[in-house]
Design a protein around this motif. Structure first.
Motif, PDB file in Angstrom:
ATOM      1  N   ALA A  21       0.831  -1.210   0.000  1.00 37.32           N
ATOM      2  CA  ALA A  21       0.000   0.000   0.000  1.00 37.32           C
ATOM      3  C   ALA A  21       0.861   1.254   0.000  1.00 37.32           C
ATOM      4  O   ALA A  21       0.583   2.212  -0.739  1.00 37.32           O
ATOM      5  CB  ALA A  21      -0.940  -0.007   1.206  1.00 37.32           C
ATOM      6  N   ASN A  22       1.919   1.284   0.789  1.00 36.32           N
ATOM      7  CA  ASN A  22       2.784   2.464   0.836  1.00 36.32           C
ATOM      8  C   ASN A  22       3.521   2.685  -0.478  1.00 36.32           C
ATOM      9  O   ASN A  22       3.689   3.828  -0.920  1.00 36.32           O
ATOM     10  CB  ASN A  22       3.781   2.360   1.989  1.00 36.32           C
ATOM     11  N   VAL A  23       3.979   1.613  -1.110  1.00 34.59           N
ATOM     12  CA  VAL A  23       4.655   1.746  -2.400  1.00 34.59           C
ATOM     13  C   VAL A  23       3.676   2.292  -3.440  1.00 34.59           C
ATOM     14  O   VAL A  23       4.011   3.192  -4.213  1.00 34.59           O
ATOM     15  CB  VAL A  23       5.278   0.398  -2.835  1.00 34.59           C
ATOM     16  N   VAL A  24       2.464   1.782  -3.444  1.00 37.06           N
ATOM     17  CA  VAL A  24       1.443   2.287  -4.374  1.00 37.06           C
ATOM     18  C   VAL A  24       1.172   3.761  -4.101  1.00 37.06           C
ATOM     19  O   VAL A  24       1.149   4.580  -5.023  1.00 37.06           O
ATOM     20  CB  VAL A  24       0.135   1.464  -4.269  1.00 37.06           C
ATOM     21  N   LYS A  50     -10.296  -7.946  -3.327  1.00 35.53           N
ATOM     22  CA  LYS A  50     -10.301  -7.680  -1.888  1.00 35.53           C
ATOM     23  C   LYS A  50      -9.245  -6.636  -1.533  1.00 35.53           C
ATOM     24  O   LYS A  50      -9.507  -5.720  -0.754  1.00 35.53           O
ATOM     25  CB  LYS A  50     -10.064  -8.970  -1.103  1.00 35.53           C
ATOM     26  N   MET A  51      -8.034  -6.753  -2.112  1.00 38.26           N
ATOM     27  CA  MET A  51      -6.991  -5.769  -1.840  1.00 38.26           C
ATOM     28  C   MET A  51      -7.447  -4.377  -2.263  1.00 38.26           C
ATOM     29  O   MET A  51      -7.224  -3.396  -1.561  1.00 38.26           O
ATOM     30  CB  MET A  51      -5.694  -6.121  -2.563  1.00 38.26           C
ATOM     31  N   SER A  52      -8.102  -4.293  -3.392  1.00 41.54           N
ATOM     32  CA  SER A  52      -8.592  -3.014  -3.883  1.00 41.54           C
ATOM     33  C   SER A  52      -9.618  -2.408  -2.928  1.00 41.54           C
ATOM     34  O   SER A  52      -9.516  -1.240  -2.557  1.00 41.54           O
ATOM     35  CB  SER A  52      -9.209  -3.201  -5.274  1.00 41.54           C
ATOM     36  N   ARG A  53     -10.584  -3.215  -2.523  1.00 35.17           N
ATOM     37  CA  ARG A  53     -11.666  -2.729  -1.665  1.00 35.17           C
ATOM     38  C   ARG A  53     -11.214  -2.456  -0.234  1.00 35.17           C
ATOM     39  O   ARG A  53     -11.580  -1.448   0.360  1.00 35.17           O
ATOM     40  CB  ARG A  53     -12.819  -3.739  -1.634  1.00 35.17           C
ATOM     41  N   VAL A  54     -10.441  -3.389   0.331  1.00 35.56           N
ATOM     42  CA  VAL A  54     -10.127  -3.349   1.760  1.00 35.56           C
ATOM     43  C   VAL A  54      -8.888  -2.515   2.079  1.00 35.56           C
ATOM     44  O   VAL A  54      -8.801  -1.917   3.142  1.00 35.56           O
ATOM     45  CB  VAL A  54      -9.967  -4.792   2.298  1.00 35.56           C
ATOM     46  N   ARG A  55      -7.929  -2.454   1.144  1.00 34.01           N
ATOM     47  CA  ARG A  55      -6.678  -1.751   1.437  1.00 34.01           C
ATOM     48  C   ARG A  55      -6.509  -0.461   0.640  1.00 34.01           C
ATOM     49  O   ARG A  55      -6.246   0.595   1.196  1.00 34.01           O
ATOM     50  CB  ARG A  55      -5.496  -2.681   1.201  1.00 34.01           C
ATOM     51  N   LEU A  56      -6.611  -0.557  -0.684  1.00 35.21           N
ATOM     52  CA  LEU A  56      -6.285   0.613  -1.506  1.00 35.21           C
ATOM     53  C   LEU A  56      -7.347   1.706  -1.435  1.00 35.21           C
ATOM     54  O   LEU A  56      -7.014   2.876  -1.236  1.00 35.21           O
ATOM     55  CB  LEU A  56      -6.035   0.197  -2.952  1.00 35.21           C
ATOM     56  N   PRO A 101      -9.647   2.482   0.872  1.00 41.35           N
ATOM     57  CA  PRO A 101      -9.593   3.247   2.128  1.00 41.35           C
ATOM     58  C   PRO A 101      -8.329   4.105   2.256  1.00 41.35           C
ATOM     59  O   PRO A 101      -8.385   5.207   2.796  1.00 41.35           O
ATOM     60  CB  PRO A 101      -9.636   2.169   3.216  1.00 41.35           C
ATOM     61  N   MET A 102      -7.191   3.594   1.749  1.00 42.02           N
ATOM     62  CA  MET A 102      -5.949   4.374   1.830  1.00 42.02           C
ATOM     63  C   MET A 102      -6.101   5.687   1.064  1.00 42.02           C
ATOM     64  O   MET A 102      -5.730   6.744   1.566  1.00 42.02           O
ATOM     65  CB  MET A 102      -4.775   3.565   1.266  1.00 42.02           C
ATOM     66  N   PHE A 103      -6.621   5.623  -0.159  1.00 37.11           N
ATOM     67  CA  PHE A 103      -6.799   6.838  -0.951  1.00 37.11           C
ATOM     68  C   PHE A 103      -7.852   7.760  -0.335  1.00 37.11           C
ATOM     69  O   PHE A 103      -7.741   8.972  -0.439  1.00 37.11           O
ATOM     70  CB  PHE A 103      -7.177   6.493  -2.394  1.00 37.11           C
ATOM     71  N   CYS A 106      -2.592  13.195   1.908  1.00 37.76           N
ATOM     72  CA  CYS A 106      -1.880  13.518   0.666  1.00 37.76           C
ATOM     73  C   CYS A 106      -2.401  12.721  -0.534  1.00 37.76           C
ATOM     74  O   CYS A 106      -2.063  13.035  -1.677  1.00 37.76           O
ATOM     75  CB  CYS A 106      -0.377  13.327   0.829  1.00 37.76           C
ATOM     76  N   LEU A 107      -3.226  11.714  -0.305  1.00 43.69           N
ATOM     77  CA  LEU A 107      -3.779  10.917  -1.407  1.00 43.69           C
ATOM     78  C   LEU A 107      -5.262  11.197  -1.649  1.00 43.69           C
ATOM     79  O   LEU A 107      -5.817  10.737  -2.646  1.00 43.69           O
ATOM     80  CB  LEU A 107      -3.592   9.416  -1.127  1.00 43.69           C
ATOM     81  N   LYS A 108      -5.862  11.959  -0.764  1.00 47.91           N
ATOM     82  CA  LYS A 108      -7.289  12.265  -0.899  1.00 47.91           C
ATOM     83  C   LYS A 108      -7.519  13.023  -2.206  1.00 47.91           C
ATOM     84  O   LYS A 108      -6.841  13.989  -2.504  1.00 47.91           O
ATOM     85  CB  LYS A 108      -7.758  13.109   0.277  1.00 47.91           C
TER      86      LYS A 108
END
Length: 162
Positions: A44-47, A70-76, A78-80, A85-87
């Motif tokens: 997630a941090n590298v992305v 699942k990675m897209s929905r659960v991790r990426l 929410p991170m964005f 700085c990614l909002k």
């Protein structure tokens, strides 16, 4: 752990994360135990870094397409949504615009994130990419359909980038 990322909580991930930004580094290989932060933290941090600081095409390969979703929905996603700085970096989802789907995300910075399962050759051989992230390689099939080695197929997509 929810909340703001702190390298002090996972100091063993700092070296691998830093390696992704070193110009002479071509490959980062990690062999860690389960639930040590590779997916949640490092990937997630590298992305996030390559979407905000050095916009690049990114491919994330997981063992199965369902894992990629699942990675897209659960991790990426929410991170964005939750990282200041990614909002607003992800393009809006629209029915006519495929710029932000579960398996493909385009950003306002010019980065593009593709996610796919190692069990599908179509996920691995298409557009050129700069950053290849393979999660849970030991759970990936040895061959992607009849196409051959999963990592070799995915790495071929990086051949147009230094």
């Amino acid at each position: 752990m929810p909340g703001k990322w702190k390298n002090s909580q996972v100091p063993y991930l700092v070296g691998p994360m830093d390696a992704f930004t070193e110009p002479d580094t071509e490959r980062v290989v990690m062999q860690f135990g389960a639930q040590m932060g590779k997916s949640e933290g490092l990937i997630a941090n590298v992305v996030g870094y390559f979407c905000s600081e050095d916009p690049s095409p990114i491919l994330i390969v997981t063992p199965r397409e369902i894992d990629a979703k699942k990675m897209s929905r659960v991790r990426l996603t929410p991170m964005f949504r939750d990282t200041p700085c990614l909002k607003g970096v992800l393009k809006e989802s629209r029915s006519k615009d495929a710029g932000n789907t579960i398996l493909e995300k385009q950003t306002t910075t010019g980065a593009r994130i593709l996610l796919g399962g190692a069990n599908s050759p179509a996920n691995l051989a298409s557009d050129p990419i700069r950053i290849l992230l393979v999660d849970e390689l030991d759970r990936c099939p040895a061959s992607s359909g009849t196409e051959g080695d999963v990592v070799e197929i995915a790495e071929t997509r990086t051949s147009t980038f230094a």
